[in-house]
Design a protein around this motif. Structure first.
Motif, PDB file in Angstrom:
ATOM      1  N   ALA A 105       0.826  -1.209   0.000  1.00  2.84           N
ATOM      2  CA  ALA A 105       0.000   0.000   0.000  1.00  2.84           C
ATOM      3  C   ALA A 105       0.856   1.253   0.000  1.00  2.84           C
ATOM      4  N   GLY A 106       1.969   1.230   0.717  1.00  2.00           N
ATOM      5  CA  GLY A 106       2.865   2.380   0.741  1.00  2.00           C
ATOM      6  C   GLY A 106       3.422   2.689  -0.636  1.00  2.00           C
ATOM      7  N   PHE A 107       3.804   1.648  -1.369  1.00  2.00           N
ATOM      8  CA  PHE A 107       4.343   1.856  -2.718  1.00  2.00           C
ATOM      9  C   PHE A 107       3.282   2.449  -3.650  1.00  2.00           C
ATOM     10  N   VAL A 108       2.070   1.887  -3.612  1.00  2.12           N
ATOM     11  CA  VAL A 108       0.998   2.362  -4.493  1.00  2.12           C
ATOM     12  C   VAL A 108       0.624   3.801  -4.164  1.00  2.12           C
ATOM     13  N   GLN A 109       0.534   4.119  -2.872  1.00  2.00           N
ATOM     14  CA  GLN A 109       0.196   5.490  -2.504  1.00  2.00           C
ATOM     15  C   GLN A 109       1.304   6.460  -2.885  1.00  2.00           C
ATOM     16  N   GLY A 110       2.555   6.041  -2.727  1.00  2.00           N
ATOM     17  CA  GLY A 110       3.667   6.893  -3.131  1.00  2.00           C
ATOM     18  C   GLY A 110       3.641   7.189  -4.616  1.00  2.00           C
ATOM     19  N   LEU A 111       3.213   6.212  -5.418  1.00  2.00           N
ATOM     20  CA  LEU A 111       3.160   6.376  -6.862  1.00  2.00           C
ATOM     21  C   LEU A 111       1.952   7.189  -7.314  1.00  2.00           C
ATOM     22  N   SER A 112       0.784   6.903  -6.727  1.00  2.00           N
ATOM     23  CA  SER A 112      -0.464   7.479  -7.241  1.00  2.00           C
ATOM     24  C   SER A 112      -0.983   8.665  -6.437  1.00  2.00           C
ATOM     25  N   GLY A 113      -0.602   8.738  -5.145  1.00  2.45           N
ATOM     26  CA  GLY A 113      -1.123   9.797  -4.278  1.00  2.45           C
ATOM     27  C   GLY A 113      -2.351   9.396  -3.497  1.00  2.45           C
ATOM     28  N   PHE A 114      -2.877   8.177  -3.724  1.00  2.00           N
ATOM     29  CA  PHE A 114      -4.044   7.702  -2.977  1.00  2.00           C
ATOM     30  C   PHE A 114      -4.016   6.173  -2.974  1.00  2.00           C
ATOM     31  N   ALA A 115      -5.085   5.563  -2.466  1.00  2.00           N
ATOM     32  CA  ALA A 115      -5.324   4.107  -2.550  1.00  2.00           C
ATOM     33  C   ALA A 115      -4.607   3.279  -1.489  1.00  2.00           C
ATOM     34  N   PHE A 116      -4.054   3.907  -0.431  1.00  2.00           N
ATOM     35  CA  PHE A 116      -3.445   3.091   0.625  1.00  2.00           C
ATOM     36  C   PHE A 116      -4.490   2.167   1.254  1.00  2.00           C
ATOM     37  N   THR A 123       8.245  14.791   0.286  1.00  2.00           N
ATOM     38  CA  THR A 123       9.102  14.291  -0.795  1.00  2.00           C
ATOM     39  C   THR A 123       8.595  14.621  -2.190  1.00  2.00           C
ATOM     40  N   VAL A 124       7.276  14.801  -2.348  1.00  2.00           N
ATOM     41  CA  VAL A 124       6.708  15.089  -3.676  1.00  2.00           C
ATOM     42  C   VAL A 124       5.979  16.418  -3.608  1.00  2.00           C
ATOM     43  N   ARG A 125       6.724  17.494  -3.609  1.00  2.00           N
ATOM     44  CA  ARG A 125       6.120  18.829  -3.536  1.00  2.00           C
ATOM     45  C   ARG A 125       5.653  19.244  -4.923  1.00  2.00           C
ATOM     46  N   ARG A 126       4.347  19.362  -5.079  1.00  2.00           N
ATOM     47  CA  ARG A 126       3.791  19.734  -6.382  1.00  2.00           C
ATOM     48  C   ARG A 126       2.903  20.961  -6.260  1.00  2.00           C
ATOM     49  N   GLY A 127       3.319  21.875  -5.387  1.00  2.00           N
ATOM     50  CA  GLY A 127       2.595  23.130  -5.252  1.00  2.00           C
ATOM     51  C   GLY A 127       1.455  23.040  -4.263  1.00  2.00           C
ATOM     52  N   PHE A 128       0.979  24.204  -3.860  1.00  2.00           N
ATOM     53  CA  PHE A 128      -0.136  24.294  -2.934  1.00  2.00           C
ATOM     54  C   PHE A 128      -0.996  25.463  -3.374  1.00  2.00           C
ATOM     55  N   LEU A 168      10.041   4.904  -2.669  1.00  2.00           N
ATOM     56  CA  LEU A 168      10.284   4.346  -4.001  1.00  2.00           C
ATOM     57  C   LEU A 168       9.146   4.692  -4.960  1.00  2.00           C
ATOM     58  N   GLY A 169       7.904   4.580  -4.466  1.00  2.00           N
ATOM     59  CA  GLY A 169       6.759   4.929  -5.296  1.00  2.00           C
ATOM     60  C   GLY A 169       6.771   6.393  -5.691  1.00  2.00           C
ATOM     61  N   ALA A 170       7.124   7.264  -4.735  1.00  2.00           N
ATOM     62  CA  ALA A 170       7.188   8.698  -5.015  1.00  2.00           C
ATOM     63  C   ALA A 170       8.279   9.006  -6.038  1.00  2.00           C
ATOM     64  N   ARG A 171       9.389   8.296  -5.931  1.00  2.00           N
ATOM     65  CA  ARG A 171      10.488   8.512  -6.888  1.00  2.00           C
ATOM     66  C   ARG A 171      10.071   8.077  -8.290  1.00  2.00           C
ATOM     67  N   LEU A 172       9.344   6.968  -8.375  1.00  2.00           N
ATOM     68  CA  LEU A 172       8.871   6.487  -9.668  1.00  2.00           C
ATOM     69  C   LEU A 172       7.861   7.461 -10.263  1.00  2.00           C
ATOM     70  N   TYR A 173       7.005   8.053  -9.411  1.00  2.00           N
ATOM     71  CA  TYR A 173       6.020   9.026  -9.889  1.00  2.00           C
ATOM     72  C   TYR A 173       6.693  10.186 -10.622  1.00  2.00           C
ATOM     73  N   ILE A 174       7.796  10.666 -10.072  1.00  2.00           N
ATOM     74  CA  ILE A 174       8.472  11.828 -10.648  1.00  2.00           C
ATOM     75  C   ILE A 174       8.909  11.543 -12.086  1.00  2.00           C
ATOM     76  N   GLY A 175       9.244  10.290 -12.380  1.00  2.00           N
ATOM     77  CA  GLY A 175       9.779   9.961 -13.699  1.00  2.00           C
ATOM     78  C   GLY A 175       8.761   9.501 -14.730  1.00  2.00           C
ATOM     79  N   ILE A 176       7.483   9.303 -14.354  1.00  2.00           N
ATOM     80  CA  ILE A 176       6.523   8.768 -15.319  1.00  2.00           C
ATOM     81  C   ILE A 176       5.856   9.881 -16.118  1.00  2.00           C
ATOM     82  N   SER A 177       5.356   9.509 -17.267  1.00  2.00           N
ATOM     83  CA  SER A 177       4.727  10.486 -18.158  1.00  2.00           C
ATOM     84  C   SER A 177       3.279  10.723 -17.753  1.00  2.00           C
ATOM     85  N   GLU A 178       2.671  11.745 -18.382  1.00  2.00           N
ATOM     86  CA  GLU A 178       1.252  12.047 -18.146  1.00  2.00           C
ATOM     87  C   GLU A 178       0.383  10.847 -18.520  1.00  2.00           C
ATOM     88  N   ALA A 179       0.681  10.227 -19.669  1.00  2.00           N
ATOM     89  CA  ALA A 179      -0.126   9.099 -20.139  1.00  2.00           C
ATOM     90  C   ALA A 179      -0.028   7.918 -19.187  1.00  2.00           C
TER      91      ALA A 179
END
Length: 251
Positions: free
Chosen positions: A15-26, A61-66, A210-221
């Motif tokens: 769940a930690g990995f999925v939430q780190g990647l997607s931002g939800f779903a823990f 770790t994933v600052r995307r504005g506020f 790890l999930g958050a790091r992977l998020y940074i590198g993935i494309s919009e699609a």
């Protein structure tokens, strides 16, 4: 190490990995591990704690504005939706509600996933955002899925991934903080729960990073595919949890 501890660790890591990647779903992912072996109150407490911890990690770790102007309608709506959901809980047929929402997600999200171009909703403005936030808060009270409706809505709005991540991340953080406080106030979380928190927190830490790091590198699609796939999984989970009770009534 006993089997229950191993299941808690496995659920927290996945769940930690999925939430780190997607931002939800823990909660969705962890409950697929914990719902079968843990007491429901304990599982709910761990899911809320893990979700909140993951959102705090992501906020660092994933600052995307506020963007307060864009976020405020969702949060204000969610704060109204949470108590409304708690009020409706003893009166609403939760199994039917879960089945209908699960069926909607199961039909709509794969259709969007296979579509070459997503339909975009441009109308409604902040009022519509607030209503969606209220729906997210209500869903949090009824089933713990605070991020489902806002995530789907942001996808239909056509927001790019960082803007969507900022809204969902901060919305979930707000709703989970309120939910956690209510759990403490009502005794769902007590001193007996703390040893389990000490298992969940370190187990989810590295997978979340790890999930958050992977998020940074993935494309919009790719991000769109991840989000819609998780929403489809949410539909499956909602249907799976509601159908046994509904079928028992019919039988």
């Amino acid at each position: 190490m006993d089997s229950q501890t191993l299941i808690i660790i496995a659920g927290a890591m996945a769940a930690g990995f999925v939430q780190g990647l997607s931002g939800f779903a823990f909660g969705l992912v962890s409950m697929s591990f914990w719902a079968w072996t843990l007491d429901p109150r304990l599982a709910a407490a761990l899911a809320v704690f893990g979700s909140l911890t993951g959102q705090i990690i992501a906020a660092v770790t994933v600052r995307r504005g506020f963007d307060l102007k864009r976020l405020a309608p969702f949060v204000l709506g969610g704060l109204l939706g949470l108590p409304l959901g708690l009020l409706l809980l003893p009166r609403l047929d939760v199994q039917v509600f879960k089945a209908l929402l699960g069926a909607l997600l199961l039909v709509w999200c794969p259709a969007m996933l296979l579509s070459a171009q997503l339909p975009r909703i441009t109308r409604g403005g902040r009022v519509a955002d607030g209503l969606v936030g209220a729906g997210g808060g209500l869903m949090g009270a009824l089933g713990g899925f605070t991020g489902v409706l806002p995530t789907l809505w942001c996808t239909l709005r056509g927001l790019e991934k960082d803007a969507q991540r900022a809204i969902i991340q901060n919305f979930n953080l707000s709703m989970l903080a309120v939910t956690f406080a209510s759990y403490v106030a009502t005794g769902v979380i007590s001193s007996a729960t703390l040893p389990y928190f000490a298992i969940v927190a370190p187990a989810m830490l590295i997978p979340s990073l790890l999930g958050a790091r992977l998020y940074i590198g993935i494309s919009e699609a790719t991000f769109r595919k991840v989000v819609l796939s998780l929403l489809t999984g949410t539909g499956v989970a909602l249907l799976a949890s509601s159908l046994p009770g509904l079928l028992q009534r019919i039988g």
